[in-house]
Scaffold this motif. Structure first.
Motif, PDB file in Angstrom:
ATOM      1  N   SER A  56      26.990  56.517  29.992  1.00  0.00           N
ATOM      2  CA  SER A  56      27.904  55.848  30.921  1.00  0.00           C
ATOM      3  C   SER A  56      27.970  56.645  32.207  1.00  0.00           C
ATOM      4  O   SER A  56      27.936  57.879  32.181  1.00  0.00           O
ATOM      5  CB  SER A  56      29.304  55.763  30.303  1.00  0.00           C
ATOM      6  OG  SER A  56      30.257  55.390  31.284  1.00  0.00           O
ATOM      7  N   THR A  57      28.064  55.965  33.315  1.00  0.00           N
ATOM      8  CA  THR A  57      28.401  56.627  34.585  1.00  0.00           C
ATOM      9  C   THR A  57      29.802  56.190  35.009  1.00  0.00           C
ATOM     10  O   THR A  57      30.725  56.994  35.125  1.00  0.00           O
ATOM     11  CB  THR A  57      27.372  56.264  35.680  1.00  0.00           C
ATOM     12  OG1 THR A  57      26.107  56.781  35.277  1.00  0.00           O
ATOM     13  CG2 THR A  57      27.764  56.875  37.029  1.00  0.00           C
ATOM     14  N   THR A  59      32.237  54.049  33.606  1.00  0.00           N
ATOM     15  CA  THR A  59      33.401  53.976  32.717  1.00  0.00           C
ATOM     16  C   THR A  59      33.944  55.376  32.451  1.00  0.00           C
ATOM     17  O   THR A  59      35.153  55.624  32.572  1.00  0.00           O
ATOM     18  CB  THR A  59      33.025  53.258  31.405  1.00  0.00           C
ATOM     19  OG1 THR A  59      32.400  52.020  31.742  1.00  0.00           O
ATOM     20  CG2 THR A  59      34.250  53.000  30.551  1.00  0.00           C
ATOM     21  N   HIS A 136      34.351  45.150  26.055  1.00  0.00           N
ATOM     22  CA  HIS A 136      34.531  46.170  27.104  1.00  0.00           C
ATOM     23  C   HIS A 136      35.750  45.721  27.924  1.00  0.00           C
ATOM     24  O   HIS A 136      35.629  45.322  29.079  1.00  0.00           O
ATOM     25  CB  HIS A 136      33.261  46.243  27.952  1.00  0.00           C
ATOM     26  CG  HIS A 136      33.148  47.457  28.823  1.00  0.00           C
ATOM     27  ND1 HIS A 136      34.185  48.349  29.061  1.00  0.00           N
ATOM     28  CD2 HIS A 136      32.080  47.939  29.526  1.00  0.00           C
ATOM     29  CE1 HIS A 136      33.754  49.306  29.875  1.00  0.00           C
ATOM     30  NE2 HIS A 136      32.489  49.082  30.168  1.00  0.00           N
ATOM     31  N   GLN A 139      36.701  47.036  31.532  1.00  0.00           N
ATOM     32  CA  GLN A 139      35.798  46.508  32.563  1.00  0.00           C
ATOM     33  C   GLN A 139      36.204  45.086  32.935  1.00  0.00           C
ATOM     34  O   GLN A 139      36.242  44.725  34.120  1.00  0.00           O
ATOM     35  CB  GLN A 139      34.356  46.528  32.050  1.00  0.00           C
ATOM     36  CG  GLN A 139      33.347  45.920  32.999  1.00  0.00           C
ATOM     37  CD  GLN A 139      33.065  46.778  34.220  1.00  0.00           C
ATOM     38  OE1 GLN A 139      32.915  47.983  34.106  1.00  0.00           O
ATOM     39  NE2 GLN A 139      32.995  46.166  35.399  1.00  0.00           N
ATOM     40  N   PRO A 268      28.767  44.549  36.848  1.00  0.00           N
ATOM     41  CA  PRO A 268      29.455  45.709  36.278  1.00  0.00           C
ATOM     42  C   PRO A 268      28.679  47.000  36.525  1.00  0.00           C
ATOM     43  O   PRO A 268      29.255  48.086  36.451  1.00  0.00           O
ATOM     44  CB  PRO A 268      29.532  45.383  34.782  1.00  0.00           C
ATOM     45  CG  PRO A 268      28.414  44.409  34.535  1.00  0.00           C
ATOM     46  CD  PRO A 268      28.275  43.616  35.819  1.00  0.00           C
ATOM     47  N   LEU A 269      27.371  46.876  36.812  1.00  0.00           N
ATOM     48  CA  LEU A 269      26.452  48.000  37.005  1.00  0.00           C
ATOM     49  C   LEU A 269      26.332  48.796  35.694  1.00  0.00           C
ATOM     50  O   LEU A 269      27.263  48.765  34.905  1.00  0.00           O
ATOM     51  CB  LEU A 269      26.893  48.880  38.167  1.00  0.00           C
ATOM     52  CG  LEU A 269      27.041  48.175  39.532  1.00  0.00           C
ATOM     53  CD1 LEU A 269      27.566  49.166  40.577  1.00  0.00           C
ATOM     54  CD2 LEU A 269      25.725  47.547  40.003  1.00  0.00           C
ATOM     55  N   PRO A 270      25.265  49.478  35.405  1.00  0.00           N
ATOM     56  CA  PRO A 270      24.131  49.683  36.300  1.00  0.00           C
ATOM     57  C   PRO A 270      23.261  48.427  36.427  1.00  0.00           C
ATOM     58  O   PRO A 270      23.169  47.644  35.501  1.00  0.00           O
ATOM     59  CB  PRO A 270      23.347  50.795  35.591  1.00  0.00           C
ATOM     60  CG  PRO A 270      23.631  50.610  34.139  1.00  0.00           C
ATOM     61  CD  PRO A 270      25.058  50.131  34.084  1.00  0.00           C
TER      62      PRO A 270
END
Ligand code: CP
Length: 309
Positions: A56-57, A59, A136, A139, A268-270
């Motif tokens: 994860s980046t 979250t 999620h 998000q 939501p990315l990535p």
């Protein structure tokens, strides 16, 4: 103010409309406060565990930023390899142990249902930051917050959800949140990656307004928001099937300009290749603002769950 004190945040279906509105209003309030100060001391002395068994980046770092901005502290890990899970420790034993140390647990894990399992043994509230192809919810709340801030309202919006709707946990939580609003959903996916049948059945039973198609260009014409998602390589058992599907939808600047110049583009990315970088400079591109909103919404959730607002 609704009472979320001590509650776990596990899936999108758990919220009432009143709770959703309250979370978004509190997020708005924190956004305004951070305009004039770097941080608050509301959560001084509190510790959040950020347990990320899967990469994860956004979250993880937005949960951590949210906790720091509220004046609290963070412990945790960003991969299971550095923990005693690598020696064979179970999820339940890991959670039972960390529960002795902290006040809140934010976690991501590859197994569907893992956050619910953790919540069943932890005294500390558990916030699900993604359980495999399951849910999620934090998000989905920040996505809704983005729709509200970008569009000024949610009711009356047409939202196109495009990409890997089978494996995309953000859209699985999202539909459970959007159902509280008077908006129309359009699901765009290749046949193999359609929204799971049980979700479609639930939406039908609820009388929610939605359509399914595989034609992105047609769907864009009447859309207010496009929510692009990544084809989730890590969920495919057959690499050849991923290779076949990975280029299913690629949004570029020309498509927006020719079909719907007022479209707001979210993700939501990535991203991998599903939004061309030539979209990034357009005012339509909301996905990095959306990532920032994660901090405000997670601040709101943490503050509400700890009973600080
Ligand atoms: N949106 C999201 O879940 O991003 P990360 O995988 O980087 O946390």
């Amino acid at each position: 103010m609704v009472d979320l004190k001590g509650k776990d945040i596990l899936d999108g279906a758990q919220f009432t409309r009143e709770e959703i509105d309250c979370i978004l209003d509190v997020a708005d309030d924190f956004r305004k406060q951070l305009d004039t100060q770097k941080g608050l001391d509301l959560l001084k002395g509190y510790v959040l565990a950020a347990l990320f068994f899967e990469p994860s980046t956004r979250t993880r770092l937005s949960f951590e930023t949210a906790m720091h901005r509220l004046g609290g502290s963070v412990v945790g890990f960003s991969s299971a390899e550095s923990t005693s899970v690598s020696k064979g420790e179970t999820l339940v034993d890991t959670i039972r142990t960390i529960d002795q140390y902290v006040d809140l647990i934010a976690m991501r894990h590859p197994a569907i249902g893992s956050a619910r399992t953790a919540a069943s043994v932890a005294n500390a509230p558990v916030l699900n930051g993604g359980d495999g192809a399951g849910q999620h919810p934090t998000q989905a709340l920040l996505d809704l917050y983005t729709i509200r801030t970008e569009g000024g309202k949610v009711d009356g919006s047409t939202i196109v959800l495009c990409g890997d709707l089978k494996n995309g946990r953000t859209v699985h939580s999202g539909v459970e949140i959007y159902k509280h609003f008077n908006c129309k959903l359009v699901f765009v996916a290749p046949d193999q990656l359609r929204m799971p049948a049980e979700i479609i059945e639930r939406l039908r039973a609820q009388g929610s307004a939605f359509e399914e198609t595989s034609d992105l260009a047609a769907a864009l014409k009447g859309a207010d928001f496009l929510y692009m998602t990544r084809i989730q390589k890590e969920r495919f058992a057959d690499p050849a099937e991923y290779e076949q599907l990975k280029g299913s939808y690629v949004l570029n600047r020309a498509m927006i300009e020719s079909t719907n110049p007022r479209l707001t583009v979210m993700h939501p990315l990535p991203r991998v290749n599903e939004i061309d970088t030539d979209v990034d400079a357009l005012p339509n591109a909301a996905y990095f603002r959306q990532a920032q909103n994660g901090v405000f919404v997670r601040m709101a959730l943490i503050a509400l769950i700890t009973g600080k607002v």
